[in-house]
Write a protein that holds these residues in place. Structure first.
Motif, PDB file in Angstrom:
ATOM      1  N   PHE A 102      -4.453   5.190   0.392  1.00 24.32           N
ATOM      2  CA  PHE A 102      -3.718   4.795  -0.808  1.00 24.32           C
ATOM      3  C   PHE A 102      -3.458   6.000  -1.699  1.00 24.32           C
ATOM      4  O   PHE A 102      -4.385   6.707  -2.092  1.00 24.32           O
ATOM      5  CB  PHE A 102      -4.518   3.728  -1.564  1.00 24.32           C
ATOM      6  CG  PHE A 102      -3.741   3.054  -2.653  1.00 24.32           C
ATOM      7  CD1 PHE A 102      -2.816   2.069  -2.349  1.00 24.32           C
ATOM      8  CD2 PHE A 102      -3.928   3.407  -3.968  1.00 24.32           C
ATOM      9  CE1 PHE A 102      -2.093   1.455  -3.354  1.00 24.32           C
ATOM     10  CE2 PHE A 102      -3.205   2.789  -4.968  1.00 24.32           C
ATOM     11  CZ  PHE A 102      -2.296   1.810  -4.654  1.00 24.32           C
ATOM     12  N   PHE A 103      -2.181   6.210  -2.018  1.00 24.51           N
ATOM     13  CA  PHE A 103      -1.790   7.271  -2.937  1.00 24.51           C
ATOM     14  C   PHE A 103      -1.872   6.722  -4.355  1.00 24.51           C
ATOM     15  O   PHE A 103      -1.230   5.728  -4.678  1.00 24.51           O
ATOM     16  CB  PHE A 103      -0.370   7.731  -2.610  1.00 24.51           C
ATOM     17  CG  PHE A 103       0.255   8.597  -3.661  1.00 24.51           C
ATOM     18  CD1 PHE A 103       0.082   9.964  -3.630  1.00 24.51           C
ATOM     19  CD2 PHE A 103       1.015   8.045  -4.666  1.00 24.51           C
ATOM     20  CE1 PHE A 103       0.655  10.773  -4.597  1.00 24.51           C
ATOM     21  CE2 PHE A 103       1.591   8.843  -5.641  1.00 24.51           C
ATOM     22  CZ  PHE A 103       1.408  10.207  -5.601  1.00 24.51           C
ATOM     23  N   GLU A 104      -2.684   7.349  -5.187  1.00 21.04           N
ATOM     24  CA  GLU A 104      -2.845   6.846  -6.560  1.00 21.04           C
ATOM     25  C   GLU A 104      -1.855   7.488  -7.506  1.00 21.04           C
ATOM     26  O   GLU A 104      -1.072   6.808  -8.135  1.00 21.04           O
ATOM     27  CB  GLU A 104      -4.256   7.116  -7.056  1.00 21.04           C
ATOM     28  CG  GLU A 104      -5.247   6.096  -6.583  1.00 21.04           C
ATOM     29  CD  GLU A 104      -6.545   6.225  -7.314  1.00 21.04           C
ATOM     30  OE1 GLU A 104      -7.028   7.360  -7.452  1.00 21.04           O
ATOM     31  OE2 GLU A 104      -7.078   5.208  -7.745  1.00 21.04           O
ATOM     32  N   ASP A 105      -1.925   8.791  -7.639  1.00 20.07           N
ATOM     33  CA  ASP A 105      -0.939   9.429  -8.483  1.00 20.07           C
ATOM     34  C   ASP A 105      -0.845  10.903  -8.180  1.00 20.07           C
ATOM     35  O   ASP A 105      -1.671  11.465  -7.474  1.00 20.07           O
ATOM     36  CB  ASP A 105      -1.190   9.189  -9.974  1.00 20.07           C
ATOM     37  CG  ASP A 105      -2.396   9.931 -10.493  1.00 20.07           C
ATOM     38  OD1 ASP A 105      -3.125  10.502  -9.679  1.00 20.07           O
ATOM     39  OD2 ASP A 105      -2.604   9.940 -11.709  1.00 20.07           O
ATOM     40  N   CYS A 106       0.196  11.484  -8.713  1.00 24.80           N
ATOM     41  CA  CYS A 106       0.436  12.907  -8.557  1.00 24.80           C
ATOM     42  C   CYS A 106       0.850  13.411  -9.928  1.00 24.80           C
ATOM     43  O   CYS A 106       1.686  12.801 -10.597  1.00 24.80           O
ATOM     44  CB  CYS A 106       1.548  13.119  -7.542  1.00 24.80           C
ATOM     45  SG  CYS A 106       2.450  14.632  -7.742  1.00 24.80           S
ATOM     46  N   ARG A 116      -2.163   6.980 -15.338  1.00 22.02           N
ATOM     47  CA  ARG A 116      -1.540   6.325 -14.198  1.00 22.02           C
ATOM     48  C   ARG A 116      -1.541   4.846 -14.516  1.00 22.02           C
ATOM     49  O   ARG A 116      -2.586   4.206 -14.544  1.00 22.02           O
ATOM     50  CB  ARG A 116      -2.341   6.570 -12.928  1.00 22.02           C
ATOM     51  CG  ARG A 116      -1.711   5.924 -11.705  1.00 22.02           C
ATOM     52  CD  ARG A 116      -2.683   5.060 -10.960  1.00 22.02           C
ATOM     53  NE  ARG A 116      -2.158   4.699  -9.667  1.00 22.02           N
ATOM     54  CZ  ARG A 116      -1.636   3.509  -9.389  1.00 22.02           C
ATOM     55  NH1 ARG A 116      -1.602   2.569 -10.298  1.00 22.02           N
ATOM     56  NH2 ARG A 116      -1.183   3.242  -8.202  1.00 22.02           N
ATOM     57  N   VAL A 162       0.831  -1.198   0.000  1.00 20.76           N
ATOM     58  CA  VAL A 162       0.000   0.000   0.000  1.00 20.76           C
ATOM     59  C   VAL A 162       0.870   1.255   0.000  1.00 20.76           C
ATOM     60  O   VAL A 162       0.619   2.207  -0.731  1.00 20.76           O
ATOM     61  CB  VAL A 162      -0.960  -0.016   1.208  1.00 20.76           C
ATOM     62  CG1 VAL A 162      -1.660   1.317   1.365  1.00 20.76           C
ATOM     63  CG2 VAL A 162      -1.985  -1.121   1.042  1.00 20.76           C
ATOM     64  N   ASN A 193      -5.532   4.456 -14.353  1.00 20.26           N
ATOM     65  CA  ASN A 193      -6.352   5.661 -14.257  1.00 20.26           C
ATOM     66  C   ASN A 193      -6.065   6.577 -15.429  1.00 20.26           C
ATOM     67  O   ASN A 193      -4.922   6.686 -15.861  1.00 20.26           O
ATOM     68  CB  ASN A 193      -6.028   6.437 -12.984  1.00 20.26           C
ATOM     69  CG  ASN A 193      -6.386   5.688 -11.735  1.00 20.26           C
ATOM     70  OD1 ASN A 193      -6.715   4.527 -11.779  1.00 20.26           O
ATOM     71  ND2 ASN A 193      -6.305   6.353 -10.618  1.00 20.26           N
ATOM     72  N   MET A 239     -11.539  11.842 -13.637  1.00 21.10           N
ATOM     73  CA  MET A 239     -10.608  10.733 -13.445  1.00 21.10           C
ATOM     74  C   MET A 239     -11.399   9.442 -13.547  1.00 21.10           C
ATOM     75  O   MET A 239     -12.440   9.300 -12.938  1.00 21.10           O
ATOM     76  CB  MET A 239      -9.966  10.874 -12.059  1.00 21.10           C
ATOM     77  CG  MET A 239      -9.417   9.618 -11.472  1.00 21.10           C
ATOM     78  SD  MET A 239      -7.899   9.194 -12.216  1.00 21.10           S
ATOM     79  CE  MET A 239      -6.749   9.470 -10.923  1.00 21.10           C
ATOM     80  N   LEU A 241      -6.987   7.498  -2.592  1.00 22.87           N
ATOM     81  CA  LEU A 241      -8.048   6.495  -2.610  1.00 22.87           C
ATOM     82  C   LEU A 241      -8.167   5.889  -1.224  1.00 22.87           C
ATOM     83  O   LEU A 241      -7.179   5.770  -0.508  1.00 22.87           O
ATOM     84  CB  LEU A 241      -7.693   5.410  -3.640  1.00 22.87           C
ATOM     85  CG  LEU A 241      -8.654   4.256  -3.832  1.00 22.87           C
ATOM     86  CD1 LEU A 241      -9.815   4.690  -4.696  1.00 22.87           C
ATOM     87  CD2 LEU A 241      -7.945   3.082  -4.476  1.00 22.87           C
ATOM     88  N   HIS A 279      -4.236  12.342  -6.375  1.00 25.94           N
ATOM     89  CA  HIS A 279      -5.429  11.507  -6.242  1.00 25.94           C
ATOM     90  C   HIS A 279      -5.203  10.516  -5.106  1.00 25.94           C
ATOM     91  O   HIS A 279      -4.211   9.786  -5.111  1.00 25.94           O
ATOM     92  CB  HIS A 279      -5.718  10.760  -7.535  1.00 25.94           C
ATOM     93  CG  HIS A 279      -6.228  11.651  -8.615  1.00 25.94           C
ATOM     94  ND1 HIS A 279      -5.430  12.148  -9.594  1.00 25.94           N
ATOM     95  CD2 HIS A 279      -7.459  12.160  -8.846  1.00 25.94           C
ATOM     96  CE1 HIS A 279      -6.136  12.920 -10.392  1.00 25.94           C
ATOM     97  NE2 HIS A 279      -7.371  12.952  -9.964  1.00 25.94           N
ATOM     98  N   HIS A 311      -3.440  12.538 -18.360  1.00 28.15           N
ATOM     99  CA  HIS A 311      -2.415  11.870 -17.562  1.00 28.15           C
ATOM    100  C   HIS A 311      -2.807  10.411 -17.381  1.00 28.15           C
ATOM    101  O   HIS A 311      -3.959  10.106 -17.095  1.00 28.15           O
ATOM    102  CB  HIS A 311      -2.272  12.538 -16.195  1.00 28.15           C
ATOM    103  CG  HIS A 311      -1.347  11.792 -15.278  1.00 28.15           C
ATOM    104  ND1 HIS A 311       0.006  11.749 -15.473  1.00 28.15           N
ATOM    105  CD2 HIS A 311      -1.592  11.043 -14.184  1.00 28.15           C
ATOM    106  CE1 HIS A 311       0.563  11.014 -14.527  1.00 28.15           C
ATOM    107  NE2 HIS A 311      -0.380  10.563 -13.728  1.00 28.15           N
TER     108      HIS A 311
END
Lengths: 454, 169
Positions: free
Chosen positions: B70-74, A416, A275, A399, A388, B93, B91, A414
């Protein structure tokens, strides 16, 4: 000096514009501010650091300098196990990995920049090229984001078609993973068998979209074409046969002492580490985190399907193998449900000013012809805002973040991709393993380098 | 959002900090990040919270404490030529709440600097390097802020709007 003193100094990083650096990763900018990072062992080292630490030697006083010194090994950029262009700089002590730094950025597809110069529907074929093993999933993720911006309702049949082909793509992608992973370990037969089944799936994709790999099948507002007559029968025949093929692979691998010995207890990743490092998809579920976007945050009417989410708790390479094999079986279940309950109706939403009108209408109605001409030459305008979308791709969570400024071209797209994040966890997984196990670990995270570069 | 059975139907779009706070009174992110929110919007079923760039680490810690684990993206968006030029977007989560929030920090173009959140989520490491590489936004406190995609001696930041799409430089 306290950690907060370091924080206040903005010159922690030197802007390359002002101080050009020469040579790739040969110079590190500013101070390395690692002291205050709590999870220090989770921070990926830089290539430079790996090289330097090794050169300075780690041998304590009085020990044998020859046997205790570590050395740096370059794996790649074109190592057969990396499936693309990836350079791993590995510091090894004997055969044990001490530290590892991935060096990426060789492909330079420039996709995100190109997207900003295209109309919204011209971006769809570009998304195929990001991850060439799951084009349908890429298309779906992009289409969902733009549809959210447009607030467009999608007909039910189009959604079910998306589910069907997303799951077939998952099987296809997992087959390539299994084949190449087994080949890395040394089992060539599995590779040949997997590609035999993959070929059938590619033929199905070709029949429905005209393309084997770069399908562009899922479009904004629905899907591209009606499936040809008899295709569902073909898909059903494949799906009914496929579970026996999975057993065939397992018959070759599951009880094979080499396979077990190379996979079990290798590349551990705990749930907390997964995580913290942003790992998604099968590697996350193999570490014991029971989270799947298809079930927990459903899109494209996934909530109407019955399936299980395979989870394992070991967090090693073997667990990832088990999770993916079970996922293929679940995908077969979902596909069969989609075939059984495929609704009737349109495959594209009715939005004549946004989507290309029906061919029949264009032949009879002047307005439809004008709309078609305008959409192709000028694109369509998307209301300003940002959206998103997230889908569960074969490799993990994918994403698409699309920002619109109200014109016909996106302000920003963008992507992901799961592989980019999972690569950060590679060091954690490989530390303390043997150099040969690095190959097994790379195979287990199933990376596609096209998805990592921008 | 929160449980649809207990809350009334969510509104289409809400703009402004007060309006969003009123519409989503019990939302975990709204209550947890209250001290840091500068602006907020609920648009297209997505919650966007704007925070000041100097508060981004504190805001991320608060979000983590409220369940967004939870870190999704930057990533960043370049709004050239308007100022503040860069919009750094995060983002986040929540595996437990099964929902997502977006944090936005606006950074000026003449000296784009923001604090790194790698101390909260190590996953931000590659993403911040990517934003630094392609936009030129610097992250203070990042353990190793070097270029990740482009060669180290590359001139300019390709995803900026004033960087040409075609042609060589």
């Amino acid at each position: 000096m306290s950690p907060t003193d370091l924080l206040e100094k903005p010159e922690g990083a030197v802007e390359p514009n002002r101080e050009p650096m020469h040579g790739r990763n040969t110079q590190i900018s500013g101070a390395t501010l690692t002291g205050f990072i709590p999870a220090e062992d989770l921070i990926i080292p830089d290539v430079k650091d790996v090289v330097e630490e090794s050169a300075s030697g780690r041998a304590p006083e009085g020990s044998d300098p020859v046997s205790d010194k570590t050395m740096v090994l370059n794996m790649g950029p074109q190592h057969p196990s990396t499936h693309g262009v990836l350079r791993l700089v590995i510091e090894i002590d004997g055969e044990t990995v001490v530290s590892l730094a991935p060096d990426i950025g060789y492909l330079h597809t420039g996709i995100e920049k190109t997207c900003e110069a295209k109309f919204y529907n011209q971006v769809t074929p570009l998304t195929d090229r990001i991850d060439y093993l799951c084009p349908m999933t890429n298309n779906t993720a992009y289409a969902l984001a733009v549809e959210k911006l447009l607030q467009l309702e999608i007909p039910e049949k189009a959604q079910w078609m998306r589910v069907l082909f997303n799951e077939l793509t998952r099987i296809q992608s997992h087959l390539v993973w299994l084949g190449t992973h087994a080949m890395d370990i040394g089992a060539l037969t599995v590779f040949l068998y997997c590609f035999r089944e993959r070929e059938e799936l590619l033929r199905i994709f070709e029949a429905v979209s005209g393309q084997r790999m770069m399908t562009s099948y899922v479009r904004i507002g629905g899907v591209a074409l009606e499936p040809p007559v008899g295709l569902f029968k073909k898909i059903r025949a494949f799906l009914e046969d496929f579970p026996s093929k999975i057993e065939q692979y397992e018959g070759l691998l599951q009880n094979n002492p080499i396979w077990i010995g190379r996979l079990k207890g290798i590349g551990y990743l705990t749930a907390e580490q997964a995580v913290a490092l942003g790992v998604t998809g099968p590697p996350l579920r193999a570490s014991g985190v029971d989270f799947d976007l298809r079930r927990d945050m459903p899109y494209s009417s996934y909530e109407k399907f019955q399936f299980n989410v395979p989870v394992a708790t070991e967090g090693d390479v073997w667990a990832r193998y088990i999770v993916r094999m079970q996922e293929m079986r679940e995908s077969v279940k979902i596909c069969l449900q989609a075939l059984d309950g495929m609704p009737e109706g349109r495959i594209v939403a009715h939005a004549p000013k946004i989507l290309v009108p029906d061919r029949e209408q264009m032949k009879t109605q002047m307005e439809s012809l004008i709309h078609h001409f305008k959409i192709v030459t000028e694109g369509f305008q998307v209301p300003a805002g940002e959206a998103m979308s997230a889908v569960e791709a074969p490799h993990g969570q994918m994403n698409y973040y699309v920002v619109s400024d109200g014109t016909a071209k996106p302000q920003r797209v963008h992507v992901r991709n799961a592989d980019f994040c999972t690569l950060q966890a590679l060091e954690t997984m490989c530390k303390g393993q043997l150099i040969a196990d690095v190959v097994a670990v790379i195979g287990s995270i199933d990376i596609v380098l096209g998805a990592i570069d921008r | 959002m929160s449980d649809p059975a207990t809350t009334p139907a969510t509104p289409e779009a809400v703009f402004g900090k007060e309006a969003v706070a009123a519409a989503f009174a019990n939302h975990a992110a709204i209550t947890g990040l209250e001290a840091f929110i500068v602006d907020a919007k609920w648009d297209r079923q997505e919650l966007t919270l704007t925070v000041a760039p100097e508060n981004i680490v504190a805001a991320c810690k608060a979000a983590q404490a409220s369940g967004y684990n939870f870190f999704e993206d930057c990533t960043a968006v370049d709004w050239y030529p308007s100022e503040p030029r860069f919009q750094v977007t995060y983002h986040l989560l929540s595996h437990r709440l099964k929902e997502r929030i977006r944090l936005i920090a606006r950074v000026h173009g003449d000296d784009p600097v923001i604090e790194s959140i790698t101390s909260v989520w190590p996953a931000a490491n590659f993403y911040e390097r990517e934003v630094f590489d392609l936009f030129g936004v610097r992250f203070t406190g990042h353990p190793r802020l070097t270029r990740i995609m482009m060669p180290d001696n590359w001139n300019g930041h390709p995803l900026r709007k004033d960087y040409p799409v075609e042609g060589y430089r």
